[in-house]
Scaffold this motif. Structure first.
Motif, PDB file in Angstrom:
ATOM      1  N   ARG A  98       0.860  -1.185   0.000  1.00  0.00           N
ATOM      2  CA  ARG A  98       0.000   0.000   0.000  1.00  0.00           C
ATOM      3  C   ARG A  98       0.892   1.230   0.000  1.00  0.00           C
ATOM      4  O   ARG A  98       1.887   1.284   0.719  1.00  0.00           O
ATOM      5  CB  ARG A  98      -0.929   0.009   1.223  1.00  0.00           C
ATOM      6  CG  ARG A  98      -2.047   1.056   1.121  1.00  0.00           C
ATOM      7  CD  ARG A  98      -2.947   1.068   2.338  1.00  0.00           C
ATOM      8  NE  ARG A  98      -2.261   1.604   3.494  1.00  0.00           N
ATOM      9  CZ  ARG A  98      -2.163   0.987   4.667  1.00  0.00           C
ATOM     10  NH1 ARG A  98      -2.707  -0.197   4.827  1.00  0.00           N
ATOM     11  NH2 ARG A  98      -1.520   1.567   5.667  1.00  0.00           N
ATOM     12  N   TYR A  99       0.513   2.199  -0.800  1.00  0.00           N
ATOM     13  CA  TYR A  99       1.327   3.398  -0.946  1.00  0.00           C
ATOM     14  C   TYR A  99       0.803   4.534  -0.070  1.00  0.00           C
ATOM     15  O   TYR A  99      -0.379   4.581   0.271  1.00  0.00           O
ATOM     16  CB  TYR A  99       1.339   3.857  -2.411  1.00  0.00           C
ATOM     17  CG  TYR A  99       1.926   2.842  -3.360  1.00  0.00           C
ATOM     18  CD1 TYR A  99       3.279   2.503  -3.302  1.00  0.00           C
ATOM     19  CD2 TYR A  99       1.135   2.211  -4.312  1.00  0.00           C
ATOM     20  CE1 TYR A  99       3.817   1.566  -4.170  1.00  0.00           C
ATOM     21  CE2 TYR A  99       1.661   1.277  -5.182  1.00  0.00           C
ATOM     22  CZ  TYR A  99       3.000   0.953  -5.106  1.00  0.00           C
ATOM     23  OH  TYR A  99       3.536   0.018  -5.961  1.00  0.00           O
ATOM     24  N   HIS A 100       1.692   5.444   0.242  1.00  0.00           N
ATOM     25  CA  HIS A 100       1.317   6.645   0.984  1.00  0.00           C
ATOM     26  C   HIS A 100       0.219   7.393   0.228  1.00  0.00           C
ATOM     27  O   HIS A 100       0.299   7.562  -0.994  1.00  0.00           O
ATOM     28  CB  HIS A 100       2.528   7.566   1.175  1.00  0.00           C
ATOM     29  CG  HIS A 100       3.312   7.275   2.410  1.00  0.00           C
ATOM     30  ND1 HIS A 100       3.024   7.852   3.628  1.00  0.00           N
ATOM     31  CD2 HIS A 100       4.358   6.446   2.625  1.00  0.00           C
ATOM     32  CE1 HIS A 100       3.878   7.407   4.539  1.00  0.00           C
ATOM     33  NE2 HIS A 100       4.691   6.548   3.957  1.00  0.00           N
ATOM     34  N   GLY A 101      -0.793   7.818   0.972  1.00  0.00           N
ATOM     35  CA  GLY A 101      -1.880   8.573   0.375  1.00  0.00           C
ATOM     36  C   GLY A 101      -2.939   7.728  -0.282  1.00  0.00           C
ATOM     37  O   GLY A 101      -3.895   8.266  -0.854  1.00  0.00           O
ATOM     38  N   GLN A 102      -2.829   6.392  -0.204  1.00  0.00           N
ATOM     39  CA  GLN A 102      -3.820   5.497  -0.805  1.00  0.00           C
ATOM     40  C   GLN A 102      -4.339   4.524   0.243  1.00  0.00           C
ATOM     41  O   GLN A 102      -3.617   4.132   1.155  1.00  0.00           O
ATOM     42  CB  GLN A 102      -3.211   4.731  -1.978  1.00  0.00           C
ATOM     43  CG  GLN A 102      -2.753   5.630  -3.111  1.00  0.00           C
ATOM     44  CD  GLN A 102      -2.378   4.839  -4.352  1.00  0.00           C
ATOM     45  OE1 GLN A 102      -2.546   3.622  -4.415  1.00  0.00           O
ATOM     46  NE2 GLN A 102      -1.870   5.524  -5.353  1.00  0.00           N
ATOM     47  N   GLU A 103      -5.592   4.129   0.080  1.00  0.00           N
ATOM     48  CA  GLU A 103      -6.210   3.187   1.011  1.00  0.00           C
ATOM     49  C   GLU A 103      -6.192   1.756   0.495  1.00  0.00           C
ATOM     50  O   GLU A 103      -6.157   0.820   1.290  1.00  0.00           O
ATOM     51  CB  GLU A 103      -7.653   3.611   1.298  1.00  0.00           C
ATOM     52  CG  GLU A 103      -7.771   4.941   2.028  1.00  0.00           C
ATOM     53  CD  GLU A 103      -9.210   5.270   2.387  1.00  0.00           C
ATOM     54  OE1 GLU A 103     -10.106   4.458   2.071  1.00  0.00           O
ATOM     55  OE2 GLU A 103      -9.449   6.336   2.988  1.00  0.00           O
ATOM     56  N   ARG A 104      -6.246   1.576  -0.802  1.00  0.00           N
ATOM     57  CA  ARG A 104      -6.343   0.219  -1.338  1.00  0.00           C
ATOM     58  C   ARG A 104      -4.974  -0.442  -1.424  1.00  0.00           C
ATOM     59  O   ARG A 104      -3.948   0.220  -1.609  1.00  0.00           O
ATOM     60  CB  ARG A 104      -7.032   0.214  -2.701  1.00  0.00           C
ATOM     61  CG  ARG A 104      -6.212   0.805  -3.836  1.00  0.00           C
ATOM     62  CD  ARG A 104      -7.064   0.903  -5.083  1.00  0.00           C
ATOM     63  NE  ARG A 104      -6.289   1.372  -6.227  1.00  0.00           N
ATOM     64  CZ  ARG A 104      -5.861   0.584  -7.192  1.00  0.00           C
ATOM     65  NH1 ARG A 104      -6.123  -0.715  -7.161  1.00  0.00           N
ATOM     66  NH2 ARG A 104      -5.167   1.077  -8.216  1.00  0.00           N
ATOM     67  N   TRP A 105      -5.012  -1.754  -1.289  1.00  0.00           N
ATOM     68  CA  TRP A 105      -3.796  -2.548  -1.394  1.00  0.00           C
ATOM     69  C   TRP A 105      -3.566  -2.945  -2.844  1.00  0.00           C
ATOM     70  O   TRP A 105      -4.507  -3.304  -3.550  1.00  0.00           O
ATOM     71  CB  TRP A 105      -3.900  -3.805  -0.541  1.00  0.00           C
ATOM     72  CG  TRP A 105      -3.834  -3.547   0.926  1.00  0.00           C
ATOM     73  CD1 TRP A 105      -4.875  -3.241   1.751  1.00  0.00           C
ATOM     74  CD2 TRP A 105      -2.663  -3.566   1.750  1.00  0.00           C
ATOM     75  NE1 TRP A 105      -4.430  -3.070   3.037  1.00  0.00           N
ATOM     76  CE2 TRP A 105      -3.078  -3.267   3.076  1.00  0.00           C
ATOM     77  CE3 TRP A 105      -1.315  -3.821   1.511  1.00  0.00           C
ATOM     78  CZ2 TRP A 105      -2.182  -3.217   4.135  1.00  0.00           C
ATOM     79  CZ3 TRP A 105      -0.421  -3.766   2.567  1.00  0.00           C
ATOM     80  CH2 TRP A 105      -0.865  -3.468   3.862  1.00  0.00           C
ATOM     81  N   MET A 106      -2.328  -2.890  -3.273  1.00  0.00           N
ATOM     82  CA  MET A 106      -1.947  -3.371  -4.594  1.00  0.00           C
ATOM     83  C   MET A 106      -1.558  -4.835  -4.479  1.00  0.00           C
ATOM     84  O   MET A 106      -0.679  -5.190  -3.695  1.00  0.00           O
ATOM     85  CB  MET A 106      -0.760  -2.563  -5.139  1.00  0.00           C
ATOM     86  CG  MET A 106      -1.059  -1.103  -5.418  1.00  0.00           C
ATOM     87  SD  MET A 106      -2.348  -0.856  -6.656  1.00  0.00           S
ATOM     88  CE  MET A 106      -1.701  -1.819  -8.019  1.00  0.00           C
ATOM     89  N   PRO A 113       0.791   0.934 -10.538  1.00  0.00           N
ATOM     90  CA  PRO A 113       0.560   2.269 -11.119  1.00  0.00           C
ATOM     91  C   PRO A 113       1.715   2.720 -11.991  1.00  0.00           C
ATOM     92  O   PRO A 113       2.867   2.329 -11.781  1.00  0.00           O
ATOM     93  CB  PRO A 113       0.413   3.164  -9.883  1.00  0.00           C
ATOM     94  CG  PRO A 113       1.167   2.459  -8.813  1.00  0.00           C
ATOM     95  CD  PRO A 113       0.966   0.998  -9.076  1.00  0.00           C
ATOM     96  N   LYS A 119       6.746   8.979  -7.340  1.00  0.00           N
ATOM     97  CA  LYS A 119       5.424   9.356  -6.837  1.00  0.00           C
ATOM     98  C   LYS A 119       4.888   8.363  -5.820  1.00  0.00           C
ATOM     99  O   LYS A 119       4.247   8.742  -4.833  1.00  0.00           O
ATOM    100  CB  LYS A 119       4.438   9.491  -8.001  1.00  0.00           C
ATOM    101  CG  LYS A 119       3.035   9.891  -7.582  1.00  0.00           C
ATOM    102  CD  LYS A 119       2.119  10.030  -8.787  1.00  0.00           C
ATOM    103  CE  LYS A 119       0.705  10.409  -8.370  1.00  0.00           C
ATOM    104  NZ  LYS A 119      -0.202  10.538  -9.535  1.00  0.00           N
ATOM    105  N   TYR A 120       5.105   7.087  -6.032  1.00  0.00           N
ATOM    106  CA  TYR A 120       4.493   6.042  -5.212  1.00  0.00           C
ATOM    107  C   TYR A 120       5.515   5.473  -4.231  1.00  0.00           C
ATOM    108  O   TYR A 120       6.464   4.790  -4.630  1.00  0.00           O
ATOM    109  CB  TYR A 120       3.913   4.936  -6.096  1.00  0.00           C
ATOM    110  CG  TYR A 120       2.821   5.437  -7.009  1.00  0.00           C
ATOM    111  CD1 TYR A 120       1.519   5.569  -6.546  1.00  0.00           C
ATOM    112  CD2 TYR A 120       3.108   5.800  -8.326  1.00  0.00           C
ATOM    113  CE1 TYR A 120       0.518   6.048  -7.376  1.00  0.00           C
ATOM    114  CE2 TYR A 120       2.110   6.273  -9.166  1.00  0.00           C
ATOM    115  CZ  TYR A 120       0.816   6.396  -8.677  1.00  0.00           C
ATOM    116  OH  TYR A 120      -0.181   6.883  -9.495  1.00  0.00           O
TER     117      TYR A 120
END
Length: 234
Positions: A98-106, A113, A119-120
């Motif tokens: 999971r990246y900073h600023g995001q709620e969903r898990w990749m 992305p 950015k990520y």
């Protein structure tokens, strides 16, 4: 006159050569993206097959394959940056990020992305049922923003892995939460090394049959990290 006569043809050949080189570069980039996409699909399919009963031969096959998945490509890290390269490694091995600023898990390798490489930034890692190994941990050397890691049913994680993880200077600064669950090859020595995560706020241990000295570990962490919330279910 002869030199001037050959000039246009030479220039034309130069343009053709330049165009061919550009086309070759584009083809190489497309081929690399295609290879990455295929690898992602294969990885997901193979992870589902791991639930099948193991024979001795299949165990050796999976160990070899998982070693391939964990191999560190230093050129890739240099080209795309540590967070992208680590994301590819983790998802390839069946983990999630999971990246900073995001709620969903990749969790899908092919849905990573795109955009600026810086950015990520990885904030959290869930390695449940993944095949991450000690040799792959070098992917994490350059990660500066990881705050949470969950290691659950990670059969290749052992004491040396935790000791190496706890030596990563950037991770020592950033890591706040750590969970280790059902990792059968972890013992007291590996857990004790976690005291080097000097900013750790939460540590949860559960179902670790190799950990024998629970009270001793509690004392170790009370001394090293007095503000740590330490939960144990062994």
């Amino acid at each position: 006159m002869g030199a001037r006569g050959r000039g246009p043809r030479a220039e034309s050949r130069g343009r053709r050569a330049g165009r061919q080189a550009a086309e070759a570069g584009a083809l190489g980039g497309s081929l690399l993206r295609y290879q990455m996409m295929v690898l992602g699909k294969i990885s997901r399919q193979l992870c589902s097959l791991k639930k099948l009963p193991w024979s001795c031969d299949s165990r050796y096959f999976w160990e070899w394959l998982n070693t391939v998945f964990n191999k560190v490509d230093y050129e890739r890290i240099r080209d795309v940056g540590p967070d992208r390269a680590a994301s590819e490694w983790l998802l390839r091995c069946g983990a999630m990020v999971r990246y900073h600023g995001q709620e969903r898990w990749m969790k899908d390798y092919n849905n990573l992305p795109v955009g600026p490489l810086d950015k990520y930034k990885i904030q959290a890692i869930d390695a449940t049922d993944s095949c991450i190994m000690g040799i792959g941990l070098e992917h994490m050397t350059g990660l500066e923003h990881v705050e949470k890691i969950k290691l659950c049913k990670c059969h290749y994680i052992e004491d040396k892995c935790l000791q190496r993880l706890s030596q990563l200077e950037k991770l020592q600064k950033s890591l706040l939460e750590l969970e280790i669950i059902s990792c059968g090859n972890v013992t007291d020595n590996g857990i004790a090394a976690l005291r080097h995560f000097r900013n750790l706020k939460y540590l949860f241990l559960s179902d670790l049959p190799g950990v024998k000295e629970k009270e001793n570990l509690i004392q170790v962490f009370k001394t090293a990290l007095p503000s740590l919330e330490f939960k144990v279910n062994l």
